[in-house]
Write a protein that holds these residues in place. Sequence first.
Motif, PDB file in Angstrom:
ATOM      1  N   LEU A 177       0.879  -1.190  -0.004  1.00 59.92           N
ATOM      2  CA  LEU A 177      -0.195  -0.077  -0.180  1.00 59.92           C
ATOM      3  C   LEU A 177       1.020   1.268  -0.205  1.00 59.92           C
ATOM      4  CD1 LEU A 177      -2.892   1.137   0.350  1.00 59.92           C
ATOM      5  CD2 LEU A 177      -2.589   0.918   2.874  1.00 59.92           C
ATOM      6  N   ALA A 178       1.844   1.262   0.804  1.00 61.15           N
ATOM      7  CA  ALA A 178       2.865   2.208   0.933  1.00 61.15           C
ATOM      8  C   ALA A 178       3.513   2.601  -0.720  1.00 61.15           C
ATOM      9  CB  ALA A 178       3.696   2.225   1.896  1.00 61.15           C
ATOM     10  N   ILE A 179       3.887   1.602  -1.147  1.00 65.67           N
ATOM     11  CA  ILE A 179       4.353   2.007  -2.472  1.00 65.67           C
ATOM     12  C   ILE A 179       3.656   2.449  -3.542  1.00 65.67           C
ATOM     13  CG2 ILE A 179       5.601   0.605  -4.499  1.00 65.67           C
ATOM     14  CD1 ILE A 179       7.354  -1.030  -2.265  1.00 65.67           C
ATOM     15  N   ALA A 180       2.189   1.725  -3.400  1.00 68.80           N
ATOM     16  CA  ALA A 180       1.230   2.086  -4.357  1.00 68.80           C
ATOM     17  C   ALA A 180       0.912   3.499  -4.270  1.00 68.80           C
ATOM     18  CB  ALA A 180      -0.023   1.074  -4.372  1.00 68.80           C
ATOM     19  N   GLY A 182       2.685   5.990  -2.521  1.00 66.32           N
ATOM     20  CA  GLY A 182       3.837   6.722  -2.456  1.00 66.32           C
ATOM     21  C   GLY A 182       3.868   7.550  -1.240  1.00 66.32           C
ATOM     22  N   VAL A 183       3.386   6.932  -0.133  1.00 61.10           N
ATOM     23  CA  VAL A 183       3.752   7.613   1.175  1.00 61.10           C
ATOM     24  C   VAL A 183       4.607   6.923   2.156  1.00 61.10           C
ATOM     25  CG1 VAL A 183       1.217   8.315   1.025  1.00 61.10           C
ATOM     26  CG2 VAL A 183       1.916   6.129   2.350  1.00 61.10           C
ATOM     27  N   PRO A 184       5.283   7.712   3.135  1.00 62.37           N
ATOM     28  CA  PRO A 184       6.242   6.979   3.906  1.00 62.37           C
ATOM     29  C   PRO A 184       5.612   5.688   4.839  1.00 62.37           C
ATOM     30  CG  PRO A 184       6.419   9.316   3.863  1.00 62.37           C
ATOM     31  CD  PRO A 184       5.256   9.149   3.283  1.00 62.37           C
ATOM     32  N   ILE A 185       6.546   4.863   4.857  1.00 63.99           N
ATOM     33  CA  ILE A 185       6.294   3.945   6.270  1.00 63.99           C
ATOM     34  C   ILE A 185       7.160   4.547   7.522  1.00 63.99           C
ATOM     35  CG2 ILE A 185       7.108   1.790   6.979  1.00 63.99           C
ATOM     36  CD1 ILE A 185       4.845   1.478   5.191  1.00 63.99           C
ATOM     37  N   VAL A 186       6.309   4.341   8.634  1.00 70.55           N
ATOM     38  CA  VAL A 186       6.948   5.077   9.880  1.00 70.55           C
ATOM     39  C   VAL A 186       6.988   3.797  10.720  1.00 70.55           C
ATOM     40  CG1 VAL A 186       7.070   6.494  11.860  1.00 70.55           C
ATOM     41  CG2 VAL A 186       6.130   7.609   9.463  1.00 70.55           C
ATOM     42  N   PRO A 217      11.199   7.658   9.177  1.00 71.38           N
ATOM     43  CA  PRO A 217      10.675   7.175   7.968  1.00 71.38           C
ATOM     44  C   PRO A 217      11.371   6.508   7.109  1.00 71.38           C
ATOM     45  CG  PRO A 217      10.162   9.610   8.186  1.00 71.38           C
ATOM     46  CD  PRO A 217      11.517   9.217   9.030  1.00 71.38           C
ATOM     47  N   ILE A 218      10.621   5.335   6.270  1.00 71.70           N
ATOM     48  CA  ILE A 218      11.056   4.575   5.106  1.00 71.70           C
ATOM     49  C   ILE A 218      10.427   5.414   3.895  1.00 71.70           C
ATOM     50  CG2 ILE A 218      11.422   2.450   4.000  1.00 71.70           C
ATOM     51  CD1 ILE A 218      11.482   1.295   6.861  1.00 71.70           C
ATOM     52  N   ILE A 231      11.545  -3.434   2.225  1.00 69.20           N
ATOM     53  CA  ILE A 231      11.185  -2.475   3.250  1.00 69.20           C
ATOM     54  C   ILE A 231      10.326  -3.183   4.252  1.00 69.20           C
ATOM     55  CG2 ILE A 231      11.263  -0.607   1.422  1.00 69.20           C
ATOM     56  CD1 ILE A 231       8.341  -0.779   1.504  1.00 69.20           C
ATOM     57  N   ARG A 232       9.696  -4.163   4.074  1.00 67.37           N
ATOM     58  CA  ARG A 232       9.049  -5.103   5.133  1.00 67.37           C
ATOM     59  C   ARG A 232      10.276  -5.536   6.196  1.00 67.37           C
ATOM     60  NH1 ARG A 232       7.689 -10.275   2.731  1.00 67.37           N
ATOM     61  NH2 ARG A 232       9.818 -10.717   3.135  1.00 67.37           N
ATOM     62  N   ASP A 233      11.244  -6.066   5.682  1.00 73.44           N
ATOM     63  CA  ASP A 233      12.318  -6.639   6.650  1.00 73.44           C
ATOM     64  C   ASP A 233      12.999  -5.383   7.131  1.00 73.44           C
ATOM     65  OD1 ASP A 233      11.489  -9.064   5.620  1.00 73.44           O
ATOM     66  OD2 ASP A 233      13.298  -9.215   4.302  1.00 73.44           O
ATOM     67  N   GLN A 234      13.319  -4.289   6.618  1.00 72.27           N
ATOM     68  CA  GLN A 234      13.806  -3.200   7.365  1.00 72.27           C
ATOM     69  C   GLN A 234      13.075  -2.534   8.372  1.00 72.27           C
ATOM     70  OE1 GLN A 234      14.891   0.233   4.551  1.00 72.27           O
ATOM     71  NE2 GLN A 234      15.145   1.670   6.072  1.00 72.27           N
TER      72      GLN A 234
END
Length: 274
Positions: A177-180, A182-186, A217-218, A231-234
């Motif tokens: 969802l974040a990639i789709a 374009g929002v940051p993952i926190v 944020p990622i 990014i999931r593993d990060q």
Amino acid sequence: MRRLLHYIWHRIYTTWSTFWFVLPFVVTYPIQVLLGRKPSLHRHLHSINRGWSSFAIRMWGMPVDIVRKQPLPAGQPCIYVSNHSSYIDIPVLFKAIPGYLNIIGKSALAQVPLWGPIFGSVYITVNRNSAVSRGRAMVQAKQSLEAGRSVVIFPEGTISKKPGEEMGPFKDGAFQLAIATGVPIVPVSMPLNHRFMPDVGGIRVRYTPLQVVIHEPIFTQGLTTADVPRIRDQAFRTIASAFRPEAAGIPGPSRLGKPKPEPAPQPELDLPKS
């Protein structure tokens, strides 16, 4: 005598904490029902929930250390991903994370008497055993982000079996969802919630200071679905990095008497075979 005092303290503190959690809901219930009927007023209902959470935590008497590794991205929504360890995870996140949040919670929350329908009207519920329900929840979360409303997701999908020590594997949905969008993952770590109110099938409350760590944020701009595992593993490693080995384990039940020792295993008899 010490065991008796601990037992009395646990009973008193559990009653005190439960009372101050329930009372604000009872007092504000009529207005929550009214606000829940109109989507345009849901922002105000979320403000009530945030105030309810902050007030209850204050009355519990627990210090909550909120650590922000760096300022959050300004002017855009985020997807907050957090470990899931306790019944109080949602109230603690409402206290720690600013803004008008949406949150994905299990569908069983919407079935709780009185409060459940209100939660289901304002936030996103999902039956994690249903592919249709999971897909619908992702669509709702995407609409929320497009409207500028940040989303909180527990990527484990359920409360960990070893909270504060190990997390279950993360699902891909939050990162896709974040990639789709374009929002940051926190990533967010809550390493101590299970020490206050663990998932034991009933109410068990123990006084303990809490901590929330809101990590860097990622950013996902320019990433593709091929980047999801990375990014999931990060995010997984980042959240786990704030866990405290000394806080592992769930506090045991309070007892008046001494716990009964486990019976010693009986030796097997070497009987002649017929």
